[in-house]
Scaffold this motif. Structure first.
Motif, PDB file in Angstrom:
ATOM      1  N   CYS A 136       0.802  -1.227   0.000  1.00  0.00           N
ATOM      2  CA  CYS A 136       0.000   0.000   0.000  1.00  0.00           C
ATOM      3  C   CYS A 136       0.836   1.279   0.000  1.00  0.00           C
ATOM      4  N   GLY A 176     -10.837 -11.362   6.082  1.00  0.00           N
ATOM      5  CA  GLY A 176     -10.326 -10.323   5.174  1.00  0.00           C
ATOM      6  C   GLY A 176     -11.406  -9.828   4.222  1.00  0.00           C
ATOM      7  N   TYR A 381       1.512   3.576   5.086  1.00  0.00           N
ATOM      8  CA  TYR A 381       2.021   2.247   5.463  1.00  0.00           C
ATOM      9  C   TYR A 381       1.778   1.249   4.346  1.00  0.00           C
TER      10      TYR A 381
HETATM   11  P1  HMG Z   1     -11.791  -9.797  12.712  1.00  0.00           P
HETATM   12  O1  HMG Z   1     -11.808 -11.279  12.850  1.00  0.00           O
HETATM   13  O2  HMG Z   1     -13.036  -9.145  12.248  1.00  0.00           O
HETATM   14  O3  HMG Z   1     -11.276  -9.118  14.083  1.00  0.00           O
HETATM   15  O4  HMG Z   1     -10.616  -9.417  11.737  1.00  0.00           O
HETATM   16  P2  HMG Z   1     -11.889  -9.026  15.527  1.00  0.00           P
HETATM   17  O5  HMG Z   1     -12.660 -10.256  15.867  1.00  0.00           O
HETATM   18  O6  HMG Z   1     -10.738  -8.639  16.392  1.00  0.00           O
HETATM   19  O7  HMG Z   1     -12.948  -7.834  15.455  1.00  0.00           O
HETATM   20  C1  HMG Z   1     -12.566  -6.552  15.083  1.00  0.00           C
HETATM   21  C2  HMG Z   1     -13.167  -5.554  16.072  1.00  0.00           C
HETATM   22  O8  HMG Z   1     -14.592  -5.678  16.030  1.00  0.00           O
HETATM   23  C3  HMG Z   1     -12.770  -5.766  17.526  1.00  0.00           C
HETATM   24  O9  HMG Z   1     -12.597  -4.482  18.091  1.00  0.00           O
HETATM   25  C4  HMG Z   1     -14.002  -6.448  18.130  1.00  0.00           C
HETATM   26  O10 HMG Z   1     -14.122  -6.258  19.514  1.00  0.00           O
HETATM   27  C5  HMG Z   1     -15.078  -5.703  17.365  1.00  0.00           C
HETATM   28  P3  HMG Z   1     -11.415  -4.153  19.143  1.00  0.00           P
HETATM   29  O11 HMG Z   1     -11.504  -5.160  20.236  1.00  0.00           O
HETATM   30  O12 HMG Z   1     -10.134  -4.298  18.361  1.00  0.00           O
HETATM   31  O13 HMG Z   1     -11.678  -2.767  19.570  1.00  0.00           O
HETATM   32  N1  HMG Z   1     -16.401  -6.373  17.357  1.00  0.00           N
HETATM   33  C6  HMG Z   1     -17.567  -5.705  17.473  1.00  0.00           C
HETATM   34  N2  HMG Z   1     -17.835  -4.392  17.626  1.00  0.00           N
HETATM   35  C7  HMG Z   1     -19.144  -4.002  17.687  1.00  0.00           C
HETATM   36  N3  HMG Z   1     -20.179  -4.881  17.587  1.00  0.00           N
HETATM   37  C8  HMG Z   1     -19.954  -6.205  17.445  1.00  0.00           C
HETATM   38  C9  HMG Z   1     -18.589  -6.663  17.371  1.00  0.00           C
HETATM   39  N4  HMG Z   1     -18.010  -7.872  17.207  1.00  0.00           N
HETATM   40  C10 HMG Z   1     -16.673  -7.675  17.203  1.00  0.00           C
HETATM   41  N5  HMG Z   1     -20.976  -7.034  17.322  1.00  0.00           N
HETATM   42  C11 HMG Z   1      -9.041  -8.035  10.575  1.00  0.00           C
HETATM   43  C12 HMG Z   1     -10.254  -8.072  11.506  1.00  0.00           C
HETATM   44  C13 HMG Z   1      -8.674  -6.622  10.311  1.00  0.00           C
HETATM   45  C14 HMG Z   1      -7.872  -8.759  11.254  1.00  0.00           C
HETATM   46  C15 HMG Z   1      -9.412  -8.765   9.254  1.00  0.00           C
HETATM   47  O14 HMG Z   1     -10.494  -8.096   8.651  1.00  0.00           O
HETATM   48  C16 HMG Z   1      -8.261  -8.841   8.273  1.00  0.00           C
HETATM   49  O15 HMG Z   1      -7.420  -9.724   8.349  1.00  0.00           O
HETATM   50  N6  HMG Z   1      -8.213  -7.876   7.279  1.00  0.00           N
HETATM   51  C17 HMG Z   1      -7.127  -7.807   6.295  1.00  0.00           C
HETATM   52  C18 HMG Z   1      -5.802  -7.364   6.886  1.00  0.00           C
HETATM   53  C19 HMG Z   1      -5.777  -5.895   7.257  1.00  0.00           C
HETATM   54  O16 HMG Z   1      -6.544  -5.086   6.792  1.00  0.00           O
HETATM   55  N7  HMG Z   1      -4.781  -5.534   8.113  1.00  0.00           N
HETATM   56  C20 HMG Z   1      -4.612  -4.165   8.532  1.00  0.00           C
HETATM   57  C21 HMG Z   1      -3.165  -3.811   8.856  1.00  0.00           C
HETATM   58  S1  HMG Z   1      -2.052  -4.218   7.496  1.00  0.00           S
HETATM   59  C22 HMG Z   1      -2.357  -2.961   6.330  1.00  0.00           C
HETATM   60  O17 HMG Z   1      -2.991  -1.994   6.603  1.00  0.00           O
HETATM   61  C23 HMG Z   1      -1.818  -3.176   4.950  1.00  0.00           C
HETATM   62  C24 HMG Z   1      -2.853  -3.549   3.909  1.00  0.00           C
HETATM   63  O18 HMG Z   1      -3.609  -2.406   3.557  1.00  0.00           O
HETATM   64  C25 HMG Z   1      -2.180  -4.148   2.673  1.00  0.00           C
HETATM   65  C26 HMG Z   1      -1.017  -3.430   2.031  1.00  0.00           C
HETATM   66  O19 HMG Z   1      -0.209  -2.756   2.639  1.00  0.00           O
HETATM   67  O20 HMG Z   1      -0.884  -3.646   0.825  1.00  0.00           O
HETATM   68  C27 HMG Z   1      -3.823  -4.594   4.407  1.00  0.00           C
END
Ligand code: HMG
Length: 481
Positions: A136, A176, A381
């Protein structure tokens, strides 16, 4: 009024324009009804809550079969040229940052150059047209190269075009999936820019050899270690921010200034909007913990600020507490919030995400004119992994032409956005039917919605003869409405 830090001449972003596919998937309706059980959520409401509040997205832009990173880039380029009212022949270089390229050899920028030549009926053959790749952050490296060509006096034309373009794709039925998206952001770089004059001598870079997120050759979806990718992002951004502050203090002669004294508006890389909150908590949490008066002010509402382990073993607990602090909430709403609105409805556009944040700030600021003279911090980033923190000062924010909110409006409100049904989205996600033929040689599938007034991938070359060879070559045309 703040002035930018210059090396003699003022260089920066003269204009910015965004293009996103008109198709989108709503994450709160049919998708959530079907995915809740598939993703192991107890209820549909639970999944909707997680996606909307926990992750921060509601809709994802989805490319149609005739769209790819090259068409998105060319569309954004046309828009920025038209909105800025410049002659395309005044563009001396076209650089594309992307991690979802369309060819293993040819630069997308060369494809864009051809599309611009045909669209505007001009010749651009003297322009350079490289492609920058680093997940990114590729477009940020492209921007730096363009800016430096002006600073070094090497630019031969008044403008350089920098385009961030990507299609973010993860496997279906994974966590994801709800962080996908697609779009391109085009920026004109120039001397004496109308929009943002970038600061010289403060750019801070951190790079680590990491496995947080990557896409091996041949795969159309990314491989990601989700939670780890968040940790690497936060570590790299925080380290680059510390380095930036050291440099900015020196350049601005502001001994002891904190990041929030130096930067007025914060633009983070936005894979999903909650990530910007995690990043703000890390960067500001570190700064506020280190500042005596801030620590004292937070003591009543965020007691963990005084915990010696709030930067170590108890950091997550401290950041969770800080997230609830009224001072942090106000800061986030005013100085970061407006940059996140567009991402909620578009999703991750990888290399363009942080620049989409700039457009979002310009479109959602309470009073755009008041951005004039404010310092904007860029926290860029890319996985794999590299973070760069740099800054600039808004020159004339009213030179920006608002266009993205209108683009996202539904058709009956004058916009052109079209919701997808789950089956349509899954068909598009699957891409062309491959069979035994490598995917890059398969003809584009039928469009879900016929292209109009846009560049389209019209066919893939099939010839292989002594007189002409174009197997796998991508042909793009402007399709009128
Ligand atoms: P996930 O399984 O949805 O994560 O994966 P989770 O279970 O930890 O839930 C996320 C949040 O939702 C948590 O909040 C939960 O509590 C909350 P937190 O505790 O952190 O404050 N939650 C709720 N909130 C309200 N109501 C509810 C509820 N249930 C749960 N009912 C993850 C999330 C981002 C890991 C996944 O979507 C993923 O792997 N995505 C792809 C990777 C990514 O985007 N990484 C970001 C950093 S790396 C980056 O930015 C580079 C990138 O852009 C690529 C590049 O550089 O080319 C990806």
């Amino acid at each position: 009024m703040t002035r930018s830090i210059t090396n003699g001449s003022s260089v920066g972003i003269d204009a910015i324009a965004v293009h996103v596919p008109r198709l989108y998937m709503d994450l709160c309706g049919e998708w959530a009804n079907v995915r809740a059980s598939e993703l192991g959520e107890a209820t549909v409401e639970g999944l909707v809550g997680k996606v909307r509040k926990g992750v921060g997205v509601e809709q994802m832009a989805i490319p149609d079969a005739h769209e790819d990173s090259a068409t998105l880039a060319a569309m954004a380029a046309v828009k920025v040229i038209e909105q800025a009212g410049i002659d395309p022949r005044d563009v001396g270089s076209i650089a594309v940052g992307t991690e979802t390229t369309v060819d293993q050899s040819k630069s997308i920028a060369a494809y864009v150059l051809g599309m611009l030549e045909r669209r505007f009926n001009v010749e651009l053959r003297e322009a350079g047209a490289p492609q920058f790749q680093f997940a990114c952050i590729g477009a940020t490296y492209a921007l730096e190269a363009a800016v430096n060509s002006f600073r070094a006096g090497e630019a031969t034309k008044p403008y350089a075009l920098v385009i961030a373009t990507d299609i973010s794709k993860y496997p279906l039925r994974t966590s994801g999936e709800y962080t996908q998206g697609a779009g391109a952001v085009a920026m004109l770089v120039s001397k004496n820019p109308r929009l943002v004059a970038l600061d010289a001598r403060v750019l801070a870079t951190i790079t680590r050899d990491e496995r947080d997120f990557f896409r091996p050759n041949g795969l159309s979806t990314a491989v990601v270690d989700g939670k780890y990718s968040i940790d690497v992002y936060l570590d790299c951004i925080a380290e680059a921010a510390r380095l930036y502050v050291r440099r900015a203090r020196e350049a601005l002669e502001l001994e002891n200034a904190g990041i929030d004294d130096i930067v007025d508006d914060f633009l983070f890389h936005i894979p999903f909007p909650r990530m910007a909150e995690y990043a703000a908590l890390r960067v500001l949490g570190e700064a506020w913990r280190a500042d005596d008066s801030r620590r004292a002010a937070l003591a009543a509402t965020t007691p963990l600020v005084a915990d010696p382990e709030s930067g170590g073993a108890n950091r997550r607990a401290f950041e969770k507490q800080l997230a609830q602090d009224p001072a942090f909430a106000r800061f986030f709403k005013d100085r970061i919030g407006p940059s996140l609105s567009l991402s909620r409805r578009i999703g991750n556009i990888y290399s363009g995400s942080m620049y989409l944040g700039l457009a979002s700030l310009l479109e959602h600021a309470e009073d755009r004119a008041k951005l004039r003279g404010r310092r904007v911090g860029f926290f860029s980033y890319g996985s794999g992994a590299s973070a760069r923190v740099f800054s600039g000062v808004f020159v004339d924010p009213e030179s920006y032409t608002p266009h993205v909110r209108a683009l996202l409006a539904p058709a009956d409100e004058g916009g052109g956005r079209i919701p997808l049904e789950l089956a349509q989205y899954e068909r598009l996600h699957g891409g062309p039917a491959a069979g035994d033929v490598p995917l890059s040689l398969v003809q584009p599938a039928a469009s879900t919605v016929r292209p109009r007034n846009e560049f389209a991938l019209v066919r893939i070359g099939t010839e292989s003869s002594p007189s002409r060879t174009d197997v796998g070559y991508r042909y793009y045309d402007w399709v009128a409405g």
